[in-house]
Motif scaffolding. Structure first.
Motif, short mmCIF file in Angstrom:
data_model
loop_
_atom_site.label_atom_id
_atom_site.label_comp_id
_atom_site.label_asym_id
_atom_site.label_seq_id
_atom_site.Cartn_x
_atom_site.Cartn_y
_atom_site.Cartn_z
N ARG A 185 1.04 -1.41 -0.12
CA ARG A 185 -0.47 0.53 -0.14
C ARG A 185 0.93 1.53 0.40
NH1 ARG A 185 -4.93 0.25 1.00
NH2 ARG A 185 -4.80 -2.07 2.32
N ARG A 186 1.86 0.74 1.10
CA ARG A 186 2.74 2.61 1.04
C ARG A 186 3.71 2.74 -0.18
NH1 ARG A 186 6.06 1.38 6.36
NH2 ARG A 186 5.42 -0.45 5.28
N CYS A 187 4.61 1.46 -1.27
CA CYS A 187 4.94 2.13 -1.93
C CYS A 187 4.40 2.05 -3.32
CB CYS A 187 5.83 1.19 -2.39
SG CYS A 187 5.34 -0.41 -3.58
N LEU A 188 2.67 1.52 -3.30
CA LEU A 188 2.12 2.11 -4.93
C LEU A 188 0.90 3.24 -4.30
CD1 LEU A 188 0.07 -1.44 -4.96
CD2 LEU A 188 1.25 -0.40 -6.38
N ALA A 189 1.35 4.09 -3.56
CA ALA A 189 0.55 5.20 -2.96
C ALA A 189 1.28 6.11 -4.12
CB ALA A 189 0.63 5.71 -1.13
N ASN A 190 2.88 6.03 -3.89
CA ASN A 190 3.10 6.79 -4.90
C ASN A 190 3.29 7.54 -5.42
OD1 ASN A 190 5.38 7.00 -1.98
ND2 ASN A 190 6.78 5.69 -3.28
N ILE A 191 2.52 6.13 -6.67
CA ILE A 191 2.01 5.93 -7.84
C ILE A 191 0.51 6.23 -7.84
CG2 ILE A 191 2.23 3.92 -10.06
CD1 ILE A 191 4.28 2.81 -8.70
N ALA A 193 7.94 -0.53 -8.21
CA ALA A 193 7.91 -0.64 -6.75
C ALA A 193 7.59 -2.02 -6.56
CB ALA A 193 7.13 0.22 -6.93
N ILE A 194 6.88 -2.80 -6.93
CA ILE A 194 6.21 -3.72 -6.15
C ILE A 194 7.40 -5.12 -6.32
CG2 ILE A 194 4.55 -5.56 -6.14
CD1 ILE A 194 2.50 -4.04 -6.45
N GLN A 195 8.20 -5.27 -7.17
CA GLN A 195 9.39 -5.73 -6.67
C GLN A 195 10.43 -5.78 -6.40
OE1 GLN A 195 11.15 -6.51 -11.43
NE2 GLN A 195 12.58 -7.85 -10.80
N MET A 196 10.46 -4.42 -6.09
CA MET A 196 12.28 -3.98 -5.02
C MET A 196 11.06 -3.78 -3.07
SD MET A 196 12.38 -0.19 -6.08
CE MET A 196 12.65 0.62 -4.40
N GLN A 197 9.43 -3.71 -3.14
CA GLN A 197 9.03 -4.28 -2.18
C GLN A 197 9.20 -5.74 -1.97
OE1 GLN A 197 5.71 -5.75 -2.04
NE2 GLN A 197 5.69 -6.58 0.20
N ILE A 230 -0.84 1.93 -19.18
CA ILE A 230 0.23 1.10 -19.74
C ILE A 230 1.78 1.62 -18.73
CG2 ILE A 230 1.77 -0.14 -21.07
CD1 ILE A 230 -0.80 -0.17 -23.11
N ALA A 231 2.06 2.71 -19.03
CA ALA A 231 2.63 3.48 -17.76
C ALA A 231 3.10 2.78 -16.05
CB ALA A 231 2.94 4.41 -18.49
N ALA A 232 1.72 3.50 -15.55
CA ALA A 232 1.30 2.90 -14.33
C ALA A 232 2.22 1.52 -13.98
CB ALA A 232 -0.20 3.82 -14.18
N HIS A 233 0.99 0.99 -14.91
CA HIS A 233 1.12 -0.42 -14.46
C HIS A 233 2.60 -1.14 -14.11
CE1 HIS A 233 1.16 -5.34 -14.89
NE2 HIS A 233 1.40 -5.05 -15.92
N GLN A 234 3.82 -0.10 -15.24
CA GLN A 234 5.09 -0.80 -15.32
C GLN A 234 6.27 -0.52 -14.51
OE1 GLN A 234 7.09 -2.40 -16.69
NE2 GLN A 234 5.75 -3.10 -18.08
N GLU A 235 5.13 0.68 -14.29
CA GLU A 235 5.85 1.53 -12.48
C GLU A 235 5.59 0.92 -11.07
OE1 GLU A 235 5.94 5.92 -10.98
OE2 GLU A 235 4.91 5.72 -12.38
N ALA A 236 4.14 0.35 -11.27
CA ALA A 236 3.89 -0.28 -10.30
C ALA A 236 4.82 -2.01 -9.86
CB ALA A 236 2.25 -0.36 -10.21
N LEU A 237 5.00 -2.39 -11.32
CA LEU A 237 5.34 -3.76 -11.45
C LEU A 237 7.27 -3.51 -10.66
CD1 LEU A 237 4.90 -5.60 -14.45
CD2 LEU A 237 3.92 -6.53 -12.41
#
Lengths: 149, 149
Positions: B29-35, B113-117, B104-111
């Motif tokens: 939740r925290r790391c997706l909040a940035n996006i 972020a989640i990989q780092m998480q 699609i761009a937001a999805h990539q960015e989220a991917l």
DNA sequence: GGTCAACTGTTACAGAGGTTAACAATATTT
DNA sequence: AAATATTGTTAACCTCTGTAACAGTTGACC
């Protein structure tokens, strides 16, 4: 043949954790409903039985929850006479929680029900897989919860 | 030395699942909040990106959720122009979901972020432990979700 | 063809779990 | 004595989720 990946979601630990938890939680909710306990009430009652005279604050700490979120749960347990809040002589802020005989009985009953549920949840796993799963989840917990306990 | 068991709760798979999931969810939740994405929005967007022209009903089925619970999520994604509901010529009941370039761009960015998480969540685990955890969780899912898909 | 069943998206409502912020009463520290 | 911390509590709010109903539409069956 190993795992048909429908989506990148299926490769994520976090997503699998969420889906597996949803399954387990609904099973637990169902089997505790017979006893008249919500999952939250069960975990609070369990600690109150195991640690007599525990305080709401320390109980909240054990459960990893804010103490404010516990008030209504303890209210419900007390209304059903499964535990009591009793005054503590030395400190007039706190109230010790002590499970009643009825509460201890309900706890025992719930433990049995949950043990059956656990067997149902893990019936597709080998004994070593179960132990490994528990150990790995505890490892994650201890690492993350240990940061600011 | 293996695992200090504070309570019988710590021996339960279900309880460990819940606690570990709480940890993972709050990280996500925290790391997706940035996006600007909620966890729910991310998973829906992910499937919409991966499966173009997917329908809300089949999306709900993939996510293991009631379709009514998806409406507001899709509303939010559409309002932010991350995807569109487009009419389907053959069937006037359904609306195909297609992610926009922005989506699609937001999805990539989220991917990313989640990989780092995920690396953060599992940094205390070995590679084999991570693979084992994912495999075991998928095993539980496939068994339980396969009952009435 | 016409009827009945089934499906789609949607709305309204409810409930569980959880958080934050404030508060009064009480203890503790300085 | 005064400042600080802790406890239980309330109130407001958020997210995720499920249930029940609905109108519009499609498909199946006879």
């Amino acid at each position: 043949m190993t795992a048909e990946q429908n989506s990148a979601l299926d490769a994520m630990i976090g997503y699998n954790l969420k889906r597996a938890n949803t399954i387990a939680e609904s099973q637990i909710r169902r089997c505790l409903a017979n006893i008249g306990l919500a999952p939250r009430e069960f975990s609070a009652l369990a600690l109150a039985v195991e640690i007599p005279n525990i305080t709401q604050s320390t109980l909240a700490r054990h459960l990893g929850v804010e103490r404010s979120g516990l008030v209504s749960t303890i209210d419900a347990l007390e209304q059903r006479a499964l535990l009591n809040r009793v005054a503590v002589p030395g400190d007039r802020r706190i109230q010790a929680l002590i499970a009643t005989a009825k509460g201890i009985a309900a706890h025992q009953e719930a433990l049995c029900a949950i043990q059956m549920q656990e067997e149902q949840l893990t019936q597709v796993l080998s004994a070593t897989e179960i132990d490994s799963l528990r150990a790995v989840l505890q490892k994650i917990r201890k690492f993350e919860e240990g940061k600011t306990p």
